[in-house]
Design an enzyme around this catalytic site. Structure first.
Site, PDB file in Angstrom:
ATOM      1  N   ASP A  92       0.815  -1.215   0.000  1.00  0.00           N
ATOM      2  CA  ASP A  92       0.000   0.000   0.000  1.00  0.00           C
ATOM      3  C   ASP A  92       0.851   1.269   0.000  1.00  0.00           C
ATOM      4  O   ASP A  92       2.053   1.235   0.263  1.00  0.00           O
ATOM      5  CB  ASP A  92      -0.969   0.011   1.196  1.00  0.00           C
ATOM      6  CG  ASP A  92      -0.350  -0.572   2.474  1.00  0.00           C
ATOM      7  OD1 ASP A  92       0.887  -0.536   2.607  1.00  0.00           O
ATOM      8  OD2 ASP A  92      -1.102  -1.055   3.325  1.00  0.00           O
TER       9      ASP A  92
ATOM     10  N   ASP B 288      -7.897  -3.054  13.786  1.00  0.00           N
ATOM     11  CA  ASP B 288      -9.261  -3.348  13.319  1.00  0.00           C
ATOM     12  C   ASP B 288      -9.284  -4.599  12.432  1.00  0.00           C
ATOM     13  O   ASP B 288     -10.298  -4.890  11.803  1.00  0.00           O
ATOM     14  CB  ASP B 288      -9.843  -2.143  12.561  1.00  0.00           C
ATOM     15  CG  ASP B 288      -9.028  -1.748  11.330  1.00  0.00           C
ATOM     16  OD1 ASP B 288      -8.018  -2.443  11.010  1.00  0.00           O
ATOM     17  OD2 ASP B 288      -9.391  -0.750  10.680  1.00  0.00           O
TER      18      ASP B 288
ATOM     19  N   HIS C 156      -7.336  -5.140   9.784  1.00  0.00           N
ATOM     20  CA  HIS C 156      -7.013  -4.944   8.355  1.00  0.00           C
ATOM     21  C   HIS C 156      -5.704  -5.622   7.975  1.00  0.00           C
ATOM     22  O   HIS C 156      -4.789  -5.763   8.775  1.00  0.00           O
ATOM     23  CB  HIS C 156      -7.012  -3.460   7.962  1.00  0.00           C
ATOM     24  CG  HIS C 156      -5.933  -2.599   8.544  1.00  0.00           C
ATOM     25  ND1 HIS C 156      -6.153  -1.297   8.937  1.00  0.00           N
ATOM     26  CD2 HIS C 156      -4.613  -2.832   8.791  1.00  0.00           C
ATOM     27  CE1 HIS C 156      -5.019  -0.767   9.376  1.00  0.00           C
ATOM     28  NE2 HIS C 156      -4.068  -1.682   9.309  1.00  0.00           N
TER      29      HIS C 156
ATOM     30  N   GLU D 213      -9.725  -2.047   5.113  1.00  0.00           N
ATOM     31  CA  GLU D 213     -10.445  -1.728   6.330  1.00  0.00           C
ATOM     32  C   GLU D 213     -11.740  -2.553   6.413  1.00  0.00           C
ATOM     33  O   GLU D 213     -12.136  -3.192   5.425  1.00  0.00           O
ATOM     34  CB  GLU D 213     -10.759  -0.222   6.325  1.00  0.00           C
ATOM     35  CG  GLU D 213      -9.524   0.676   6.287  1.00  0.00           C
ATOM     36  CD  GLU D 213      -8.767   0.748   7.620  1.00  0.00           C
ATOM     37  OE1 GLU D 213      -8.656  -0.274   8.326  1.00  0.00           O
ATOM     38  OE2 GLU D 213      -8.261   1.839   7.939  1.00  0.00           O
TER      39      GLU D 213
HETATM   40  C1  F6R Z   1       1.285  -1.588   6.119  1.00  0.00           C
HETATM   41  C2  F6R Z   1       0.090  -2.399   6.207  1.00  0.00           C
HETATM   42  C3  F6R Z   1      -0.732  -2.465   7.448  1.00  0.00           C
HETATM   43  C4  F6R Z   1       0.089  -2.738   8.715  1.00  0.00           C
HETATM   44  C5  F6R Z   1      -0.808  -2.689   9.940  1.00  0.00           C
HETATM   45  C6  F6R Z   1      -0.023  -2.887  11.220  1.00  0.00           C
HETATM   46  O1  F6R Z   1       1.884  -1.701   4.837  1.00  0.00           O
HETATM   47  O2  F6R Z   1      -0.233  -2.995   5.250  1.00  0.00           O
HETATM   48  O3  F6R Z   1      -1.704  -3.466   7.301  1.00  0.00           O
HETATM   49  O4  F6R Z   1       0.698  -3.988   8.614  1.00  0.00           O
HETATM   50  O5  F6R Z   1      -1.478  -1.466   9.997  1.00  0.00           O
HETATM   51  O6  F6R Z   1       0.802  -1.781  11.425  1.00  0.00           O
HETATM   52  P1  F6R Z   1       1.853  -1.792  12.620  1.00  0.00           P
HETATM   53  O7  F6R Z   1       2.869  -2.796  12.297  1.00  0.00           O
HETATM   54  O8  F6R Z   1       2.438  -0.397  12.623  1.00  0.00           O
HETATM   55  O9  F6R Z   1       1.088  -2.132  13.860  1.00  0.00           O
END
Ligand code: F6R
Length: 263
Positions: free
Chosen positions: A67, A136, A138, A143
């Site tokens: 992303d 959440d 994701h 989301e």
């Molecule tokens: C980032 C991504 C997100 C993160 C998720 C966890 O490229 O795809 O799904 O893996 O938001 O983020 P952290 O590791 O900061 O808790």
């Protein structure tokens, strides 16, 4: 789906880094799907250190990230391109032109998303997709209520995700409200999904994703449908899982994990 419970964060990070690097050693031309976020920083650090020691060669790899924020130029300090350059690409020998992230400032975002999907297909598909999980549920920026068949597209971030990611920006008002993300369907097309989950704050959502129903309210639960999904967790993240005894038995007895058990 297999859940590999590790004693602590460091052991979990090291296992994921080893699994990534062993994939590259076995398949030098591997197509790696990469993730950003705080979870991944120690994994990339371990890969950088191993590369510096001459233990792994990324020269023939290519990468696709999950992303990128819409509206941030690649050189913005909080862009995911900057994160990847600083944490990995600047320190290993993956040719930079074979590192791909969605272009969050493309004139035509829809066309960019279609082109991103086409580029993944043209590269032969993703061999190993690294994943974190949001609070959440994701994966990528899929989301809640994202279609479980979704492809790369523009997605609105939840207020919670915006608030949690504000640490990388001067203030919360600067966090983009949309991102380009691989879809759940795009992720499920990868040949191997490797998720890393650490810390007590992720325990409840991990249990929903792994042991709860498959639901678009927790897009990580779609990984239950994947034929090869490995979830590496530390003890703190594992506390709300019902099946820990079985998961520990798998880690301690399955031949596939024997080379990794000895540390
Ligand atoms: C980032 C991504 C997100 C993160 C998720 C966890 O490229 O795809 O799904 O893996 O938001 O983020 P952290 O590791 O900061 O808790």
């Amino acid at each position: 789906m297999e859940v590999l419970i590790q004693p602590d964060e460091t052991a979990a990070d090291e296992l994921v880094a080893r699994l990534m690097m062993d994939t590259v050693r076995r398949h030098p031309r591997a197509v790696l799907g990469l993730a950003t976020g705080r979870t991944m920083e120690p994994v990339y650090k371990a890969m950088v250190e191993a590369h510096a020691q001459g233990e792994v060669d990324f020269a023939a790899c290519s990468t696709f990230n999950l992303d990128e924020y819409i509206g941030l130029t690649p050189d913005h300090p909080a862009s995911y391109r900057t994160f990847m350059n600083q944490n990995l690409f600047d320190h290993v020998n993956i040719p930079i032109e074979r590192t791909r992230l969605p272009n969050g400032v493309a004139d035509d975002i829809d066309r960019e998303c279609v082109a991103y999907e086409a580029a993944i297909v043209a590269a032969g598909g993703i061999d190993l997709q690294l994943l974190g999980i949001g609070h959440d549920g994701h994966i990528g920026f899929n989301e809640p209520l994202s279609s479980l068949g979704s492809r790369t597209r523009s997605k609105a971030l939840t207020p919670d995700t915006i608030a949690r990611n504000a640490f990388a920006f001067a203030n919360e008002a600067e966090v983009p409200h949309r991102a380009i993300t691989m879809g759940v369907g795009t992720i499920l097309d990868s040949r191997w999904c490797l998720m890393l989950v650490k810390g007590a704050s992720k325990a409840a959502i991990l249990a929903k994703a792994v042991e709860g129903p498959v639901t678009s309210m927790v897009t990580a639960s779609a990984l239950q449908l994947h034929p090869r999904c490995t979830i590496v967790v530390d003890e703190a993240a594992a506390t709300e899982l019902d099946g820990c005894d079985y998961y520990r038995w798998i880690w301690e007895n399955e031949p596939e994990w024997a080379p990794y058990r000895s540390g």
